[in-house]
Scaffold this active site. Structure first.
Site, mmCIF file in Angstrom:
data_model
loop_
_atom_site.group_PDB
_atom_site.id
_atom_site.type_symbol
_atom_site.label_atom_id
_atom_site.label_comp_id
_atom_site.label_asym_id
_atom_site.label_seq_id
_atom_site.Cartn_x
_atom_site.Cartn_y
_atom_site.Cartn_z
ATOM 1 N N HIS A 163 36.158 -6.935 0.824
ATOM 2 C CA HIS A 163 36.721 -5.627 0.736
ATOM 3 C C HIS A 163 37.277 -5.030 1.963
ATOM 4 O O HIS A 163 38.098 -4.417 2.086
ATOM 5 C CB HIS A 163 35.350 -4.945 0.240
ATOM 6 N N GLU A 164 36.440 -5.466 2.850
ATOM 7 C CA GLU A 164 36.756 -4.979 4.393
ATOM 8 C C GLU A 164 38.150 -5.658 4.765
ATOM 9 O O GLU A 164 38.921 -5.036 5.661
ATOM 10 C CB GLU A 164 35.454 -5.004 5.336
ATOM 11 N N HIS A 167 41.085 -4.016 3.353
ATOM 12 C CA HIS A 167 41.703 -2.648 4.097
ATOM 13 C C HIS A 167 42.620 -3.112 5.337
ATOM 14 O O HIS A 167 43.683 -2.460 5.116
ATOM 15 C CB HIS A 167 40.470 -2.032 4.602
ATOM 16 N N TYR A 178 44.294 7.768 3.414
ATOM 17 C CA TYR A 178 42.765 7.802 2.986
ATOM 18 C C TYR A 178 42.319 9.166 2.735
ATOM 19 O O TYR A 178 41.490 9.615 3.138
ATOM 20 C CB TYR A 178 42.241 7.064 4.082
ATOM 21 N N GLU A 187 40.883 2.347 -1.706
ATOM 22 C CA GLU A 187 39.731 1.782 -1.829
ATOM 23 C C GLU A 187 39.550 0.911 -3.280
ATOM 24 O O GLU A 187 38.829 -0.403 -2.997
ATOM 25 C CB GLU A 187 38.412 2.818 -2.320
ATOM 26 N N ASP A 260 33.975 13.178 0.655
ATOM 27 C CA ASP A 260 34.445 11.564 0.678
ATOM 28 C C ASP A 260 35.701 11.692 0.646
ATOM 29 O O ASP A 260 36.438 10.967 -0.142
ATOM 30 C CB ASP A 260 33.809 10.974 -0.557
ATOM 31 N N HIS A 265 35.782 7.097 -2.661
ATOM 32 C CA HIS A 265 34.923 6.155 -3.553
ATOM 33 C C HIS A 265 34.460 6.262 -4.757
ATOM 34 O O HIS A 265 33.833 5.526 -5.344
ATOM 35 C CB HIS A 265 33.649 5.952 -2.509
#
Length: 349
Positions: A163-164, A167, A178, A187, A260, A265
């Site tokens: 996931h990271e 990005h 974002y 995301e 958020d 998210h």
């Protein structure tokens, strides 16, 4: 852009608990929220019928650093490419996870790393003291150890590592702002890549996969399977302290919020569910067709950084048609999926 795997609303909830059993976790959450966030080749062997095939393919260049539970990046270099295992679980999990994610991007999309040009894969582990998150900071992936009461280490999950890294791929491809729906797409793309990297590593088909993101990072007493479920948004956890997973899986339940970054998210559950519907409708290995359509959409160079769900859905239809033809089952599956989550009005739209 700083993109953490744990949503801030989840840390907020944990920070406010007065349960004495979770005193350390609550303190860790408060500290985490307050903290400012800062071409090689290899020989691959395979079998083609009765023949042994040898081919030279790119190799990753992994560099793992240890922050020593400080907030100083990058930290001390502790393992580089071709080094033997360090004996530190987080270091070795990050190293192996980056390798598995690199292999996924190369095998599925012929992409040589984050920048598609063989750049180093940089990661730092043991970030902060009881740090309850993992994030991409525009240069490297950074992993906390968790607090031991709610979160137990973010390198334990391949879907979190991928996931990271995802990005970084999104940023290298031009980025998605974002905030709001474009942030939720940002995301969601990382969740897609996280799920696919895990499935690729395990050799799973779409029907065999769990479609969970962050499985294994919760402590045993937490009532939940993972941070998110792409298959069934809103069902990943339901815990006395953390509350219930707030993700919607349909536009009728879209959450309007200023928190958020506009719910990046939370509302990512909608495009997550759409991808799951495409992947399971097509069957087989999800990275081979559904994943390719999403990857082509991201890397075509035509996606606006402020794209909303409708624009992204249209772009996936264009990508599917370009790859497989206007009348293909892939186009039909993509159209039906976006209709299924309410982004387009019906399957004929």
């Amino acid at each position: 852009m700083i993109a953490g795997i744990v949503p801030p609303f989840l840390l907020d909830r944990l920070a406010q608990t007065d349960d004495p059993r979770l005193a350390r976790a609550a303190a860790a959450a408060r500290k985490t929220l307050a903290m400012p966030r800062p071409t090689r080749t290899r020989l691959r062997l395979s079998i083609d019928g009765d023949a042994l095939v040898a081919e030279a393919v790119p190799a990753p260049d992994r560099i793992i650093s240890d922050a020593g539970n400080t907030e100083n990046l990058p930290g001390r270099r502790v393992r580089s490419e071709d080094d033997a295992p360090s004996g530190d679980a987080a270091v070795d999990e990050a190293y192996d996870g980056l390798g598995a994610t690199y292999d996924f991007f190369w095998d599925a999309f012929a992409r040589d790393g984050i920048d598609a040009a063989g750049g180093s894969l940089l990661a730092t582990v043991h970030f902060g003291d009881d740090y309850d998150n993992a994030f991409w900071n525009g240069e490297r992936m950074v992993f906390g150890d968790g607090d031991g009461e709610v979160f137990v280490g973010f390198t334990r999950s391949l879907s979190v590592i991928a996931h990271e890294l995802g990005h970084g791929v999104t940023e290298a491809a031009g980025g998605l702002e974002y905030q709001g729906q474009s942030g939720a797409l940002n995301e969601s793309l990382s969740d897609v890549f996280g799920a696919l990297a895990e499935q690729h590593h395990l050799g799973q088909t779409a029907d065999e996969a769990t479609w969970l993101i962050g499985e294994g990072i919760f402590a045993p007493d937490v009532q939940g399977e993972a941070l998110r479920s792409m298959k069934a948004p809103g069902t990943a956890y339901d815990d006395d302290v953390l509350g219930k997973d707030p993700q919607p899986g349909h536009m009728r339940d879209y959450v309007e919020t200023d928190d958020d970054n506009g719910g990046v998210h939370i509302n990512s559950g909608i495009p997550n569910r759409a991808f799951y519907l495409v992947a399971t409708a097509l069957g087989g290995r999800a990275w081979e067709r559904a994943g390719l359509v999403w990857y082509r959409t991201l890397t075509a160079g035509t996606l606006s950084p402020t794209a909303d769900f409708t624009a992204f859905a249209a772009a996936t239809l264009t990508a599917a048609a370009a790859e497989y033809g206007e009348e293909s089952e892939e186009v039909a599956a993509v159209r039906a999926a976006w209709a299924g989550v309410g982004v387009v009005e019906d399957a004929a739209a």
